[in-house]
Scaffold this motif. Structure first.
Motif, PDB file in Angstrom:
ATOM      1  N   ARG A 272       0.817  -1.199   0.000  1.00 37.91           N
ATOM      2  CA  ARG A 272       0.000   0.000   0.000  1.00 37.91           C
ATOM      3  C   ARG A 272       0.857   1.256   0.000  1.00 37.91           C
ATOM      4  NH1 ARG A 272      -2.928  -3.950   1.616  1.00 37.91           N
ATOM      5  NH2 ARG A 272      -5.202  -3.947   1.723  1.00 37.91           N
TER       6      ARG A 272
ATOM      7  N   SER B  15      -3.250  -8.850  -1.821  1.00 38.45           N
ATOM      8  CA  SER B  15      -3.351  -7.613  -1.052  1.00 38.45           C
ATOM      9  C   SER B  15      -3.893  -6.481  -1.916  1.00 38.45           C
ATOM     10  CB  SER B  15      -1.976  -7.240  -0.483  1.00 38.45           C
ATOM     11  OG  SER B  15      -1.475  -8.268   0.346  1.00 38.45           O
TER      12      SER B  15
ATOM     13  N   ALA C 103      -7.628  -7.064  -2.431  1.00 36.33           N
ATOM     14  CA  ALA C 103      -8.377  -6.715  -1.226  1.00 36.33           C
ATOM     15  C   ALA C 103      -8.439  -5.203  -1.043  1.00 36.33           C
ATOM     16  CB  ALA C 103      -7.736  -7.380  -0.009  1.00 36.33           C
ATOM     17  N   HIS C 104      -7.350  -4.508  -1.367  1.00 36.30           N
ATOM     18  CA  HIS C 104      -7.336  -3.052  -1.258  1.00 36.30           C
ATOM     19  C   HIS C 104      -8.314  -2.416  -2.235  1.00 36.30           C
ATOM     20  CE1 HIS C 104      -5.753   0.914  -0.415  1.00 36.30           C
ATOM     21  NE2 HIS C 104      -5.517   1.108  -1.703  1.00 36.30           N
ATOM     22  N   ASP C 105      -8.489  -3.028  -3.403  1.00 35.96           N
ATOM     23  CA  ASP C 105      -9.438  -2.535  -4.396  1.00 35.96           C
ATOM     24  C   ASP C 105     -10.855  -3.050  -4.170  1.00 35.96           C
ATOM     25  OD1 ASP C 105      -7.329  -1.261  -5.582  1.00 35.96           O
ATOM     26  OD2 ASP C 105      -6.920  -2.871  -7.010  1.00 35.96           O
ATOM     27  N   ASN C 106     -11.073  -3.771  -3.060  1.00 32.28           N
ATOM     28  CA  ASN C 106     -12.397  -4.309  -2.712  1.00 32.28           C
ATOM     29  C   ASN C 106     -12.931  -5.200  -3.829  1.00 32.28           C
ATOM     30  OD1 ASN C 106     -14.625  -4.754  -1.116  1.00 32.28           O
ATOM     31  ND2 ASN C 106     -15.706  -2.907  -1.793  1.00 32.28           N
ATOM     32  N   ASP C 107     -12.109  -6.159  -4.225  1.00 31.83           N
ATOM     33  CA  ASP C 107     -12.469  -7.106  -5.275  1.00 31.83           C
ATOM     34  C   ASP C 107     -12.452  -8.516  -4.690  1.00 31.83           C
ATOM     35  OD1 ASP C 107     -12.960  -8.501  -7.558  1.00 31.83           O
ATOM     36  OD2 ASP C 107     -11.251  -7.736  -8.695  1.00 31.83           O
ATOM     37  N   PRO C 108     -13.509  -8.945  -3.996  1.00 36.00           N
ATOM     38  CA  PRO C 108     -13.485 -10.274  -3.373  1.00 36.00           C
ATOM     39  C   PRO C 108     -13.396 -11.404  -4.380  1.00 36.00           C
ATOM     40  CG  PRO C 108     -15.676  -9.314  -3.251  1.00 36.00           C
ATOM     41  CD  PRO C 108     -14.773  -8.231  -3.757  1.00 36.00           C
TER      42      PRO C 108
ATOM     43  N   TYR D 243      -6.850  -8.684   3.978  1.00 30.72           N
ATOM     44  CA  TYR D 243      -7.851  -7.717   4.414  1.00 30.72           C
ATOM     45  C   TYR D 243      -7.464  -7.045   5.735  1.00 30.72           C
ATOM     46  CZ  TYR D 243     -11.251  -9.095   0.879  1.00 30.72           C
ATOM     47  OH  TYR D 243     -11.902  -9.312  -0.318  1.00 30.72           O
TER      48      TYR D 243
ATOM     49  N   ASP E 266      -7.024  -8.310   8.496  1.00 32.99           N
ATOM     50  CA  ASP E 266      -7.753  -8.925   9.598  1.00 32.99           C
ATOM     51  C   ASP E 266      -6.815  -9.908  10.285  1.00 32.99           C
ATOM     52  OD1 ASP E 266      -9.448 -10.099  11.375  1.00 32.99           O
ATOM     53  OD2 ASP E 266     -10.746 -11.045   9.881  1.00 32.99           O
TER      54      ASP E 266
ATOM     55  N   ARG F  50     -16.503 -14.104   4.736  1.00 27.52           N
ATOM     56  CA  ARG F  50     -15.851 -12.819   4.455  1.00 27.52           C
ATOM     57  C   ARG F  50     -15.884 -12.484   2.970  1.00 27.52           C
ATOM     58  NH1 ARG F  50     -12.261  -9.406   7.233  1.00 27.52           N
ATOM     59  NH2 ARG F  50     -12.126  -7.541   5.957  1.00 27.52           N
ATOM     60  N   LEU F  51     -15.813 -13.496   2.122  1.00 23.85           N
ATOM     61  CA  LEU F  51     -15.788 -13.280   0.673  1.00 23.85           C
ATOM     62  C   LEU F  51     -17.170 -13.374   0.047  1.00 23.85           C
ATOM     63  CD1 LEU F  51     -12.557 -15.219  -0.328  1.00 23.85           C
ATOM     64  CD2 LEU F  51     -12.829 -12.786   0.112  1.00 23.85           C
TER      65      LEU F  51
END
Length: 719
Positions: free
Chosen positions: A250, A491, A494-499, A574, A576, A633-634
């Motif tokens: 990131r 990573s 997940a940062h781009d919110n693409d499950p 994520y 988590d 989660r996904l």
């Protein structure tokens, strides 16, 4: 003297002549003679009088001004008939290109007579429209698509593209599975380095066992050597391995300097923290040995040797952490090989160190050396060599960092730059490894106690560690390498919110690693005994056989252990870290409880074998919990049907292979004995049969992951 023109003289208003004379008829003179026609007099509605005359004849004024000597008139008969004022333009020699939205007009002819409608710049005639002229679009190449500039602007490219090709060449079709092959190539590089590292690690383990034996002295060194790793993982290791890679990715994506300042702050913080940890650990070394094994701490000679070894080994915590941070910085920049190859240097230094010990004092079987007979010089030699190996491993990362463009500059401005968030995330990871190491402490205490109670070589903690080293090799070579290449990509997704992308990458990592993990697990189950009798023959036949049974008990637990490692990376992507902590608490609790049950129920000779089986059982329970939570989660989909089908088919192919290969191996051991020759023959013949049957069965089942692996190997071999 010429008379003046009097053509109209004598005509009145009515058109008559002079009033003094008779009227003169038209076309006649005063005397009544016919006058010649006047060339300058014509009727408005009569034909052109020059139609039948010489074309060179001009009026007197034009004749006087025209210089016939310099510009001779054209010869008679060469006059061309005038063309029509408007007519269709000539047809183009080539058909219009349908791929071009607006045809470019042909260029003006070169030379002084050239006329440019948009000014004196030739490039402006290559474009149509005001926008191209105002924005200096003529400096760029002509796009084959009228809307291509929109995509170029979205990419943010400030450089003009290169000159176009003479003819557009269609783009090659990417091969099927190109995304998978890219990951496999990165994984293959890391797997090669990890393979060499693990092989040299095996040699190191063999040399240590040959030098110190598999009794109490070997256990004392193993505990002192394991202690720095455990402390490192308990403090910062877990966070560095899993939390800081997404943070580095990131920072590289969001920071203006590409994340270099963040990496410098992180490395400085880790160095300061590890320095303080090392100083504290060296002071409380006796307490740490007591926590690791009360059996060794209660023995005065063994405790003295273990504490001395620990104080030499504990400074390796600092260099271990520096090596990991440098490796993660390189991993975030797409450089995966250095972190896998540099541990080879550590193993080489330790092999040389223990080789010198054997050269001076002989093997354990020859010297019968124990905790009360080992000389202080020997302890000092082994301690310094162990520390030197980690120092060389850490320093070897510096050239790789410089090649990647990273320059370390200590930075102590830690506040307000995202490290607080990283430390907060790492808090749960520290608790995660704390729970994990709590289970390890229980096993260490029970294994050393069982080894002393059984009074047999190869039934203590050193045997457990050696078998676990062999068992964990496929995990480190295959699964860790695959996920090290996939983790930055997971990573980013997940940062781009693409499950969906996270799910696909985790599914790919599970299936790609299963191709090798499943057959290797069944290989350990079928051929663990000849494998250990061959590798650890120097420690004695009894100790080697005991390690073989421990390896067989570990075997099938490799499958859930590998799955657990991959699934937890989805939570780390994520950010988590709380869920992996709770999951590890479950795994550690099951492992500790089952190991304690084995210690109580089983005979001391077989207690460690039961502990090895408990290890895999605990991870099988942990996989069930982690899988369900990650699926939620996904969004309820983890590609479970595809993954389970792949693992089930691989196991179906491995079961008959293990039965036949294991039967061949045990038959050869019964025929030739468990010596070096018999073990080698059993391992080779049984291994060839097992792997051959497995791959034939997998090909018949058309398992696509196996076919992809075979294709990659053939490509590497040039076939």
């Amino acid at each position: 003297m010429n008379a003046p023109y009097d053509g109209d003289r004598g005509q009145g208003a009515g058109g008559a002549g002079s009033p003094s004379g008779p009227p003169v008829p038209p076309g006649a003179d005063q005397d009544g003679r016919q006058a010649p026609p006047d060339p300058y007099l014509q009727h408005a509605y009569e034909d052109d009088p020059y139609r039948a005359q010489d074309l060179a004849a001009q009026d007197p004024v034009g004749e006087a001004l025209y210089d016939r000597a310099s510009h001779p008139p054209p010869p008679p008969g060469t006059y061309q008939e005038p063309q029509a004022l408007y007519q269709q333009p000539p047809a183009a020699p080539h058909a219009p290109d349908p791929r071009i939205w607006a045809q470019t007009p042909p260029p003006e002819p070169s030379g002084p007579s050239r006329h440019l409608p948009y000014g004196d710049r030739p490039a402006t005639t290559q474009f149509v429209g005001v926008d191209d002229l105002v924005t200096k679009a003529s400096d760029d190449r002509q796009e084959p698509d009228a809307f291509a500039h929109l995509f170029r602007d979205q990419e943010g490219s400030g450089k003009p593209p290169g000159p176009p090709d003479p003819e557009p060449v269609p783009a090659p079709v990417p091969p099927k599975g190109g995304r998978v092959s890219g990951v496999l190539k990165s994984s293959a590089l890391m797997a090669a380095g990890t393979l060499v590292s693990r092989l040299t690690g095996f040699i190191r383990s063999l040399v240590i066992t040959a030098a110190l034996g598999a009794a109490l002295l070997g256990d004392s060194f193993t505990i002192a050597y394991t202690l720095p790793t455990m402390i490192y993982i308990l403090t910062v290791g877990g966070g560095l391995n899993s939390v800081f890679v997404p943070q580095l990715v990131r920072a590289m994506k969001d920071d203006e300097d590409g994340g270099e300042a963040f990496a410098n702050r992180l490395l400085t913080l880790v160095m300061v923290a590890l320095g303080l940890i090392v100083a504290a650990a060296v002071l409380v070394a006796p307490v740490l040995i007591q926590l690791m094994s009360s059996t060794i701490a209660d023995d005065v000679a063994a405790n003295s040797v273990a504490v001395t070894f620990a104080r030499y080994c504990l400074p390796t915590i600092f260099f271990m952490g520096v090596h990991v941070v440098m490796g993660q910085i390189l991993n975030a920049r797409g450089k995966f090989g250095a972190m896998m190859w540099t541990p080879v240097l550590n193993n080489i230094v330790m092999i040389i160190t223990f080789g010198l010990f054997i050269w001076v004092y002989g093997t354990s079987a020859e010297s019968r050396m124990g905790v009360d007979t080992i000389p202080p010089e020997g302890v000092r030699l082994l301690g310094i060599g162990t520390l030197l190996g980690l120092v060389v491993q850490a320093l070897a990362m510096i050239p790789y960092l410089r090649e990647a463009g990273f320059r370390f500059r200590p930075r102590f401005d830690w506040r307000g730059h995202g490290l607080g968030k990283t430390v907060k995330l790492a808090k749960w990871t520290v608790l995660f490894v704390l729970a994990n190491q709590a289970g390890v402490l229980v096993v260490t205490q029970l294994a050393t106690a069982a080894g002393k109670l059984s009074d047999k070589d190869g039934t203590g903690f050193l045997a457990y560690s050696n078998a676990q080293l062999i068992w964990g090799m496929p995990q480190a070579i295959i699964t860790v390498s695959v996920m090290a290449a996939l983790l930055p990509r997971i990573s980013r997704a997940a940062h781009d919110n693409d499950p969906g992308a996270v799910r696909d990458d985790i599914s790919q990592g599970l299936r790609n690693s299963a191709v090798a993990i499943v057959p290797v697990a069944f290989t350990f189950l079928a051929l663990g005994l000849p494998m250990c009798t061959l590798l650890y023959a120097s420690s004695g036949a009894e100790a080697a056989r005991s390690m073989g049974f421990i390896l067989m008990a570990f075997a099938l637990g490799l499958i859930p252990y590998s799955v657990q490692y991959v699934v937890l990376r989805g939570f780390y992507a994520y950010e988590d870290t709380r869920t992996p902590f709770y999951n590890t608490v479950i795994v550690a609790a099951v492992n500790a409880a089952a190991s304690a049950l084995c210690y109580v129920v089983l005979p001391a000779r077989w207690a460690v074998v039961g502990m090895a089986f408990s290890y895999g059982l605990a991870y099988a329970v942990g996989v069930g919990v982690a899988w369900r939570r990650l699926r939620v989660r996904l969004g309820g989909d983890l590609d479970g049907a595809h993954i389970v089908r792949t693992y089930a088919r691989l196991c179906m192919a491995a079961v008959p292979a293990a039965v036949i290969g294991g039967g061949i191996g045990f038959a050869i051991l019964e025929l030739l004995g468990s010596g070096a020759l018999g073990s080698l023959a059993a391992l080779i013949c049984g291994g060839i049969a097992l792997l051959g049957i497995f791959f034939v069965a997998a090909k018949k089942m058309r398992i696509e992951e196996v076919n992809g692996l075979v294709g990659m190997v053939r490509g590497r071999l040039g076939r």
